[in-house]
Motif scaffolding. Structure first.
Motif, mmCIF file in Angstrom:
data_model
loop_
_atom_site.group_PDB
_atom_site.id
_atom_site.type_symbol
_atom_site.label_atom_id
_atom_site.label_comp_id
_atom_site.label_asym_id
_atom_site.label_seq_id
_atom_site.Cartn_x
_atom_site.Cartn_y
_atom_site.Cartn_z
ATOM 1 N N GLN A 1 0.836 -1.193 0.000
ATOM 2 C CA GLN A 1 0.000 0.000 0.000
ATOM 3 C C GLN A 1 0.876 1.249 0.000
ATOM 4 O O GLN A 1 1.736 1.415 0.864
ATOM 5 N N VAL A 2 0.658 2.122 -0.985
ATOM 6 C CA VAL A 2 1.404 3.380 -1.077
ATOM 7 C C VAL A 2 0.434 4.525 -0.793
ATOM 8 O O VAL A 2 -0.611 4.635 -1.440
ATOM 9 N N SER A 3 0.767 5.353 0.186
ATOM 10 C CA SER A 3 -0.087 6.477 0.594
ATOM 11 C C SER A 3 0.668 7.798 0.396
ATOM 12 O O SER A 3 1.838 7.908 0.763
ATOM 13 N N ILE A 4 -0.020 8.780 -0.158
ATOM 14 C CA ILE A 4 0.553 10.120 -0.368
ATOM 15 C C ILE A 4 -0.133 11.081 0.577
ATOM 16 O O ILE A 4 -1.368 11.173 0.615
ATOM 17 N N TYR A 5 0.679 11.818 1.341
ATOM 18 C CA TYR A 5 0.150 12.770 2.320
ATOM 19 C C TYR A 5 0.595 14.197 1.984
ATOM 20 O O TYR A 5 1.702 14.417 1.490
ATOM 21 N N GLN A 6 -0.286 15.138 2.287
ATOM 22 C CA GLN A 6 0.084 16.556 2.251
ATOM 23 C C GLN A 6 0.645 16.921 3.620
ATOM 24 O O GLN A 6 0.003 16.673 4.641
ATOM 25 N N VAL A 7 1.851 17.487 3.646
ATOM 26 C CA VAL A 7 2.470 17.875 4.917
ATOM 27 C C VAL A 7 1.849 19.188 5.391
ATOM 28 O O VAL A 7 1.907 20.208 4.697
ATOM 29 N N LEU A 8 1.256 19.153 6.579
ATOM 30 C CA LEU A 8 0.656 20.355 7.167
ATOM 31 C C LEU A 8 1.607 21.046 8.122
ATOM 32 O O LEU A 8 1.599 22.268 8.250
ATOM 33 N N ASP A 9 2.435 20.243 8.808
ATOM 34 C CA ASP A 9 3.394 20.779 9.778
ATOM 35 C C ASP A 9 4.675 19.950 9.673
ATOM 36 O O ASP A 9 4.655 18.743 9.950
ATOM 37 N N VAL A 10 5.760 20.580 9.275
ATOM 38 C CA VAL A 10 7.017 19.850 9.068
ATOM 39 C C VAL A 10 7.558 19.277 10.374
ATOM 40 O O VAL A 10 8.339 18.316 10.361
ATOM 41 N N ASN A 11 7.176 19.852 11.505
ATOM 42 C CA ASN A 11 7.686 19.381 12.793
ATOM 43 C C ASN A 11 6.932 18.157 13.316
ATOM 44 O O ASN A 11 7.390 17.500 14.251
ATOM 45 N N SER A 12 5.758 17.877 12.721
ATOM 46 C CA SER A 12 4.982 16.714 13.193
ATOM 47 C C SER A 12 4.351 15.976 12.019
ATOM 48 O O SER A 12 3.206 15.544 12.100
#
Length: 391
Positions: free
Chosen positions: A146-157
């Motif tokens: 399974q490959v999932s693509i996420y949008q990063v909202l906060d680089v620290n978390s």
């Protein structure tokens, strides 16, 4: 002595006759300056037609464009750049962006600053090249992951649910290689609204049970370690609103067309273009309305350094006369036919014969490098005279 004086006088006269006067030199300089100004204004206007303020300053064709963009161009355009089918392309602009960072956590960041605020984001895709798999004991009995693509909202978390947003997830074969495409339209639309919210994308790879396994048997090519042709790429389909703006401009011109308003500072009407043209009547004008070649060479204009394809295109132009009676081969409108009859019968003074003009126009496609070395495919309406008729 006399002969010497005569020879000297003759020499002086010869110098005067062969050396251009100061007035001639000044006139030549003015003509050259005017010619340069005309060229500058013409190129500037042509850039406006192509939706640009200035030509890109990219190093241009020294860099290899992505094969995807070349294939897309060849799908929608013929060898001259003319659109094969207007419904093949979503919107009128396609851009490709390369990844700007290289991170061990499989994070991707794309600089979208060249996208204008007025452009409507239609579709955005993340293109990743899947390398040949590495054999591991964990995945030997499985054929998919399974490959999932996420949008990063906060680089620290970004490894927590609060720091990222799921965009796309699906199963892909482990033992395959080649391009995989994921939809990331939601993220790009949010970045278009607020460019400072663009913290990039995160890719997570899990087994069928949902567990993340290290090292992962699935590898995607990066711009750092692999060939340029396999770089991660964001492909963006937009509509820049040029068609809508052109329609609004035409409507405004029609609404503001007031014959009582003088068209020159002196309040005098400009000379009738037909009257001026009649003074230059030639044998060519007696030929029936027809379409003739008009080649636009981008190299002669000085644009070959940033335009990938086409190298030029045939815009064609219409010329010739529309004499009475108008045959169907001249593709006349009903209005042109009536005008031709009125002109022939001399029923009303000042009614000229119909004009030979394009009655069908085609769009062309331009594939080029922008200032950030991104490859752009743009479609431009009404650039080629497809046929001519009497109107």
């Amino acid at each position: 002595m006399f002969s010497a004086v005569l020879l000297l006088s003759f020499s002086l006269v010869s110098v005067c006759l062969t050396r251009p006067s100061a007035n001639v030199l000044e006139n030549d300089s003015l003509l050259a300056h005017e010619s340069e100004e005309v060229r500058y204004a013409a190129i500037k206007r042509l850039l406006e037609v192509f939706g640009m303020e200035d030509p890109p300053h990219s190093p241009g064709l020294m860099k290899q464009p992505p094969q995807y963009m070349l294939d897309l161009y060849n799908t929608v355009a013929d060898v001259d750049g003319v659109t094969k089918d207007p419904d093949l392309l979503e919107g009128n602009t396609v851009r490709s962006f390369f990844n700007k960072i290289h991170d061990e956590q499989v994070q991707y960041l794309f600089n979208l600053s060249t996208v204008a605020k007025k452009e409507k984001v239609l579709t955005a895709e993340l293109h990743l090249f899947k390398m040949k798999p590495r054999a591991t004991a964990t995945f030997t009995r499985h054929h998919f992951c399974q490959v999932s693509i996420y949008q990063v909202l906060d680089v620290n978390s970004m490894n927590t649910s609060q720091g990222r947003k799921l965009l796309s997830s699906r199963l892909i074969p482990i033992h395959s290689s080649g391009w995989e495409v994921f939809s990331i339209t939601q993220a790009v639309r949010s970045w278009a609204v607020d460019e400072h919210s663009n913290h990039g994308l995160l890719v997570k790879i899990r087994n069928l049970g949902g567990s993340q396994v290290e090292p992962s048997p699935v590898r995607f090519a990066s711009g750092r370690d692999h060939h340029q042709s396999k770089q991660p790429m964001l492909v963006l389909f937009t509509d820049d609103g040029r068609r809508t703006a052109a329609l609004e401009s035409t409507l405004n011109d029609l609404n503001n067309d007031d014959p009582s308003v003088p068209s020159s500072p002196q309040g005098l009407k400009p000379p009738n273009s037909r009257s001026v043209r009649s003074l230059e009547y030639s044998e060519e004008d007696r030929l029936p309305c027809q379409r003739d070649p008009l080649y636009v060479d981008f190299e002669e204009i000085g644009w070959s350094g940033w335009i990938i394809s086409p190298r030029g295109y045939n815009a064609y132009h219409c010329k010739g006369s529309c004499p009475f009676p108008l045959g169907q081969n001249m593709r006349p409108t009903n209005h042109a036919t009536v005008q031709s009859i009125i002109n022939a019968l001399k029923l009303t003074k000042g009614i000229e014969t119909p004009c030979c003009v394009p009655d069908k126009l085609f769009s062309i496609n331009l594939l080029y490098f922008d200032d950030d070395e991104n490859v752009v495919l743009k479609q431009y309406d009404d650039m080629v005279a497809g046929s001519c008729g009497c109107h």
